[in-house]
Motif scaffolding. Structure first.
Motif, short mmCIF file in Angstrom:
data_model
loop_
_atom_site.label_atom_id
_atom_site.label_comp_id
_atom_site.label_asym_id
_atom_site.label_seq_id
_atom_site.Cartn_x
_atom_site.Cartn_y
_atom_site.Cartn_z
N UNK A 101 0.86 -1.19 0.00
CA UNK A 101 0.00 0.00 0.00
C UNK A 101 0.89 1.24 0.00
N UNK A 102 0.37 2.38 -0.44
CA UNK A 102 1.19 3.60 -0.42
C UNK A 102 1.78 3.84 0.97
N UNK A 103 3.07 4.09 0.99
CA UNK A 103 3.78 4.34 2.24
C UNK A 103 4.27 3.08 2.94
N UNK A 104 3.91 1.89 2.45
CA UNK A 104 4.34 0.64 3.09
C UNK A 104 5.60 0.05 2.48
N UNK A 105 5.97 0.49 1.28
CA UNK A 105 7.17 -0.06 0.64
C UNK A 105 8.40 0.51 1.32
N UNK A 106 9.32 -0.37 1.69
CA UNK A 106 10.56 0.05 2.34
C UNK A 106 11.35 0.91 1.37
N UNK A 107 12.03 1.97 1.83
CA UNK A 107 12.77 2.85 0.93
C UNK A 107 13.84 2.13 0.10
N UNK A 108 14.36 1.02 0.59
CA UNK A 108 15.38 0.30 -0.18
C UNK A 108 14.77 -0.65 -1.22
N UNK A 109 13.46 -0.87 -1.14
CA UNK A 109 12.79 -1.77 -2.08
C UNK A 109 12.36 -0.97 -3.32
N UNK A 110 12.83 -1.39 -4.50
CA UNK A 110 12.43 -0.66 -5.70
C UNK A 110 10.97 -0.94 -6.06
N UNK A 111 10.32 -0.03 -6.78
CA UNK A 111 8.97 -0.32 -7.25
C UNK A 111 9.03 -1.51 -8.21
N UNK A 112 7.96 -2.26 -8.27
CA UNK A 112 7.93 -3.42 -9.15
C UNK A 112 6.53 -3.63 -9.72
N UNK A 113 6.49 -4.42 -10.79
CA UNK A 113 5.24 -4.79 -11.45
C UNK A 113 5.26 -6.30 -11.63
N UNK A 114 4.13 -6.95 -11.38
CA UNK A 114 4.02 -8.39 -11.58
C UNK A 114 3.40 -8.64 -12.95
N UNK A 115 4.09 -9.46 -13.74
CA UNK A 115 3.62 -9.84 -15.07
C UNK A 115 3.59 -11.37 -15.15
N UNK A 116 3.03 -11.87 -16.24
CA UNK A 116 3.07 -13.30 -16.54
C UNK A 116 3.66 -13.46 -17.92
N UNK A 117 4.49 -14.49 -18.09
CA UNK A 117 5.04 -14.78 -19.42
C UNK A 117 3.95 -15.42 -20.28
N UNK A 118 4.19 -15.70 -21.56
CA UNK A 118 3.14 -16.27 -22.40
C UNK A 118 2.61 -17.62 -21.89
N UNK A 119 3.37 -18.28 -21.03
CA UNK A 119 2.94 -19.55 -20.44
C UNK A 119 2.11 -19.35 -19.18
N UNK A 120 2.06 -18.11 -18.68
CA UNK A 120 1.33 -17.81 -17.45
C UNK A 120 2.19 -17.78 -16.21
N UNK A 121 3.49 -18.07 -16.34
CA UNK A 121 4.39 -18.03 -15.19
C UNK A 121 4.58 -16.58 -14.73
N UNK A 122 4.34 -16.34 -13.44
CA UNK A 122 4.48 -14.99 -12.89
C UNK A 122 5.95 -14.61 -12.75
N UNK A 123 6.22 -13.31 -12.92
CA UNK A 123 7.55 -12.77 -12.66
C UNK A 123 7.42 -11.32 -12.29
N UNK A 124 8.39 -10.80 -11.55
CA UNK A 124 8.39 -9.40 -11.13
C UNK A 124 9.43 -8.63 -11.93
N UNK A 125 9.09 -7.40 -12.26
CA UNK A 125 10.01 -6.50 -12.94
C UNK A 125 10.18 -5.28 -12.05
N UNK A 126 11.43 -4.92 -11.77
CA UNK A 126 11.69 -3.73 -10.97
C UNK A 126 12.68 -2.84 -11.73
N UNK A 127 12.85 -1.64 -11.20
CA UNK A 127 13.82 -0.70 -11.78
C UNK A 127 14.97 -0.56 -10.79
#
Length: 128
Positions: A101-127
């Motif tokens: 939730x907003x304000x809950x992410x630790x400052x050292x943790x980069x933002x991320x997005x959860x996606x699925x590959x074409x097979x449906x396997x989940x993976x996270x992408x961060x900057x």
């Protein structure tokens, strides 16, 4: 001490999964080790860091909340551009209920997005 030698990813279509992950990570297909070796294993180009990934054909259904998944980082630090690139390669967005939730992410943790590959396997992408 043991070291990670390879990751085996359960997939239905090994060719489709291999093609996606090669484009996503800039990996190359490992050459066959013997005549008739058609197992798809992708690996970093020579001199590049990373661990090989084997496309392990599986009939097991994809887990909505997998026990293991890939975390990858946008190499240029632009999360939005990397997510768009991965979506253009065939990934899809996942409705992930566990984002901080907003304000809950630790400052050292980069933002991320959860996606699925074409097979449906989940993976996270961060900057970085």
């Amino acid at each position: 001490m043991a070291v990670m030698a390879q990751i085996s990813l359960g997939v239905e279509d090994d060719k489709r999964a291999g093609a996606f992950w090669m484009r996503a990570l800039g990996y190359v297909r490992r050459p066959p080790r013997w005549d008739g070796d058609d197992w798809i294993v992708i690996e970093p180009p020579p001199g590049s860091p990373g661990v090989p990934i084997a496309m392990d054909v599986s009939e097991t259904p994809v887990q909505e909340q997998p026990r293991i998944h890939f975390d990858i980082e946008a190499d240029q630090g632009d999360l939005g551009a990397e997510v768009d690139r991965l979506l253009s390669l065939g990934a899809r967005r996942v409705d992930w209920p566990y984002y901080p939730a907003p304000g809950e992410r630790h400052p050292s943790e980069p933002p991320y997005v959860v996606l699925a590959d074409p097979e449906g396997n989940r993976f996270c992408v961060s900057a970085r």
